[in-house]
Design an enzyme around this catalytic site. Structure first.
Site, PDB file in Angstrom:
ATOM      1  N   GLY A 228       0.736  -1.122   0.042  1.00 43.63           N
ATOM      2  CA  GLY A 228       0.147  -0.021   0.125  1.00 43.63           C
ATOM      3  C   GLY A 228       0.887   1.313   0.158  1.00 43.63           C
ATOM      4  N   GLY A 264       4.029  -3.596  -3.519  1.00 40.09           N
ATOM      5  CA  GLY A 264       4.037  -3.893  -5.046  1.00 40.09           C
ATOM      6  C   GLY A 264       4.615  -2.644  -5.782  1.00 40.09           C
ATOM      7  NE  ARG A 265       0.386   2.193  -5.940  1.00 45.44           N
ATOM      8  CZ  ARG A 265      -0.628   2.257  -6.941  1.00 45.44           C
ATOM      9  NH1 ARG A 265      -0.646   2.736  -7.959  1.00 45.44           N
ATOM     10  NH2 ARG A 265      -1.955   1.576  -6.747  1.00 45.44           N
ATOM     11  CB  CYS A 332     -14.309   3.221 -29.921  1.00 45.02           C
ATOM     12  SG  CYS A 332     -13.824   3.021 -31.550  1.00 45.02           S
ATOM     13  CE1 TYR A 361      -1.586  -3.628  -8.577  1.00 47.48           C
ATOM     14  CE2 TYR A 361      -0.286  -1.477  -7.792  1.00 47.48           C
ATOM     15  CZ  TYR A 361      -0.831  -2.731  -7.619  1.00 47.48           C
ATOM     16  OH  TYR A 361      -0.920  -3.287  -6.150  1.00 47.48           O
TER      17      TYR A 361
HETATM   18  C1  LIG Z   1      -3.617  -7.840  -0.289  1.00 48.76           C
HETATM   19  C2  LIG Z   1      -2.663  -6.970  -0.924  1.00 48.76           C
HETATM   20  N1  LIG Z   1      -1.562  -6.906  -0.750  1.00 48.76           N
HETATM   21  C3  LIG Z   1      -0.538  -6.169  -1.203  1.00 48.76           C
HETATM   22  C4  LIG Z   1      -1.064  -5.167  -2.615  1.00 48.76           C
HETATM   23  C5  LIG Z   1       0.067  -4.521  -3.074  1.00 48.76           C
HETATM   24  O1  LIG Z   1      -0.372  -3.099  -2.876  1.00 48.76           O
HETATM   25  P1  LIG Z   1       0.610  -2.149  -3.069  1.00 48.76           P
HETATM   26  O2  LIG Z   1       0.897  -2.328  -4.709  1.00 48.76           O
HETATM   27  O3  LIG Z   1      -0.138  -0.819  -3.232  1.00 48.76           O
HETATM   28  O4  LIG Z   1       1.814  -2.107  -2.307  1.00 48.76           O
HETATM   29  C6  LIG Z   1      -2.331  -5.349  -2.695  1.00 48.76           C
HETATM   30  C7  LIG Z   1      -2.840  -4.252  -3.940  1.00 48.76           C
HETATM   31  O5  LIG Z   1      -3.762  -3.811  -3.606  1.00 48.76           O
HETATM   32  C8  LIG Z   1      -3.351  -6.207  -2.079  1.00 48.76           C
HETATM   33  O6  LIG Z   1      -4.494  -6.190  -2.276  1.00 48.76           O
END
Ligand SMILES: Cc1ncc(COP(=O)(O)O)c(C=O)c1O
Length: 402
Positions: A228, A264-265, A332, A361
């Site tokens: 997050g 992740g992000r 479109c 993403y």
């Molecule tokens: C359960 C869970 N863990 C980790 C993540 C990774 O989140 P982020 O890319 O914001 O770090 C997500 C993405 O929403 C998620 O749903």
């Protein structure tokens, strides 16, 4: 340039739209998190949902990461990238019986369960197999992540997790089940969070709950803080991995429990750019100048889905006069926009642009709408650009159809 490698020739060779990633940036950002939490027992489970292209997944495994999978498909990708099941946590709000059976048979580190019903399903499937499955309970702490509503997951009005107040009774019940063992508590309250307040709030809730459960006889082994942490898309300051660690570690330390992180992000977003060429420049009277790109919502849906901002820059400086314009895709849909009200050196058809910070993403959300083909992807590593996913062909797209 990407790490000293010119982008223009890569785009000329591979065509556009094209994702380009920096291996060095991915490594540096992974290590920044690992170092920020060094000295405290932790495991980083990279959230594959952000970008699960095999080469990127493998790169992260090589750096020492573990994996967070959100579907049966992501578990398969993690295995093919070389992760062993004990390095995989399995999260997701709608795991099917087939998904759960796969995870149980493999023996993943934990299944992060989302409901009382899912606990019952894991228990039944495990007893059928005469095994006991380790689960972590995903709590819904009812914390406002103060992010875009579509990526907010920790409010009681969101579909995710189990209301925190229901967890003690559920754990007491789970203790009596032969097929499950509660080893962890999990919270993931949203994505692109740039205020540490909600993240520390969720950590506090996990620690307090772990204490309450221990007093009642359920001792968990780890707290999974989810992912997050946000990145800066527009250059404004955001908390660093170290600031995040400094905020949550004092809270967690008191529990003595190991932590799992699911970023992740934070790791991959700034490591990727989407290269796209100008197809057309349309002057719609005085009202608007539309710059039509060969990439749109099929390659990068974030602007349309979340009103997300990405910087868009010419790859080769032209010195043309700055002009205000809307940068749009070729699809479109009126909402097929990469950037509204931008000021760019007046673009010309054929010029190459980079949409920045699209490593997370981006390609994972690409689609075939309008029968468009999934874009190619390139990784720059040690001064060399190599293709890590080739462009889909129309024959491949149609090969599923009878
Ligand atoms: C359960 C869970 N863990 C980790 C993540 C990774 O989140 P982020 O890319 O914001 O770090 C997500 C993405 O929403 C998620 O749903």
């Amino acid at each position: 340039m990407c790490d000293g490698v010119a982008l223009d020739p890569i785009a000329a060779a591979e065509g556009t739209p094209l994702y380009v990633y920096s291996a060095a940036t991915i490594a540096a950002r992974y290590r920044a998190i690992d170092e920020a939490f060094a000295g405290y027992p932790h495991a980083i489970h990279y959230a594959l949902k952000a970008n699960s292209t095999l080469a990127i997944t493998r790169l992260l495994r090589g750096l020492g990461s573990h994996a967070d999978a959100n579907s049966g498909g992501e578990i398969d990708v993690a295995l093919r990238a070389g992760f062993i099941p004990a390095q995989i946590v399995f999260t997701g709000v709608g795991k099917t019986l087939a998904d759960l059976g796969q995870a149980i048979d493999l023996g993943v580190r934990t299944i992060n369960v989302e409901s009382a019903g899912e606990i019952a399903r894991v228990d039944a499937l495990s007893r059928e197999r005469q095994t006991r499955t380790k689960i972590a309970i995903r709590i819904n702490p009812d914390v406002d992540a103060k992010t875009h509503p579509h990526i907010s997951t920790g409010l009681k009005t969101n579909k995710f997790g189990i209301a925190i107040g229901d967890v003690p009774a559920l754990c007491a019940h789970a203790r009596a089940l032969a097929g499950v063992e509660v080893v962890g508590l999990h919270a993931h309250i949203g994505s692109q969070i740039t205020d540490l307040g909600p993240l520390t709030c969720a950590a506090r809730a996990l620690v307090a709950l772990a204490r309450e459960l221990a007093a009642a006889g359920t001792r968990v082994e780890h707290l999974d803080l989810g992912g997050g942490l946000g990145v800066s898309y527009d250059g404004s300051p955001v908390p660093t991995a170290r600031e995040y660690a400094d905020a949550v570690l004092p809270i967690v330390r008191e529990s003595g429990l190991a932590i799992v992180l699911e970023p992740g992000r934070q790791i991959v977003a700034p490591a990727g750019a989407l290269l796209t060429r100008v197809v057309d420049v349309k002057n719609a009277g005085e009202a608007r100048l539309f710059v039509v790109m060969d990439a749109g919502m099929t390659e990068l849906i974030r602007p349309m889905l979340y009103n997300a901002f990405h910087r868009i820059e010419p790859v080769v400086q032209t010195g043309a006069v700055p002009t205000s314009c809307d940068v749009v895709g070729p699809l479109c849909e009126s909402s097929d926009t990469l950037g509204k009200d931008r000021t760019l050196p007046r673009p010309e058809a054929g010029e190459l642009y980079a949409v920045l910070d699209t490593g997370a993403y981006g390609s994972v959300m690409a689609s075939n709408y309008n029968r468009r083909l999934l874009p190619a992807e390139v990784m720059v590593e040690d001064g060399v650009a190599r293709i890590i996913r080739r462009r889909q062909t129309i024959d491949e797209l149609l090969s599923l159809e009878i």
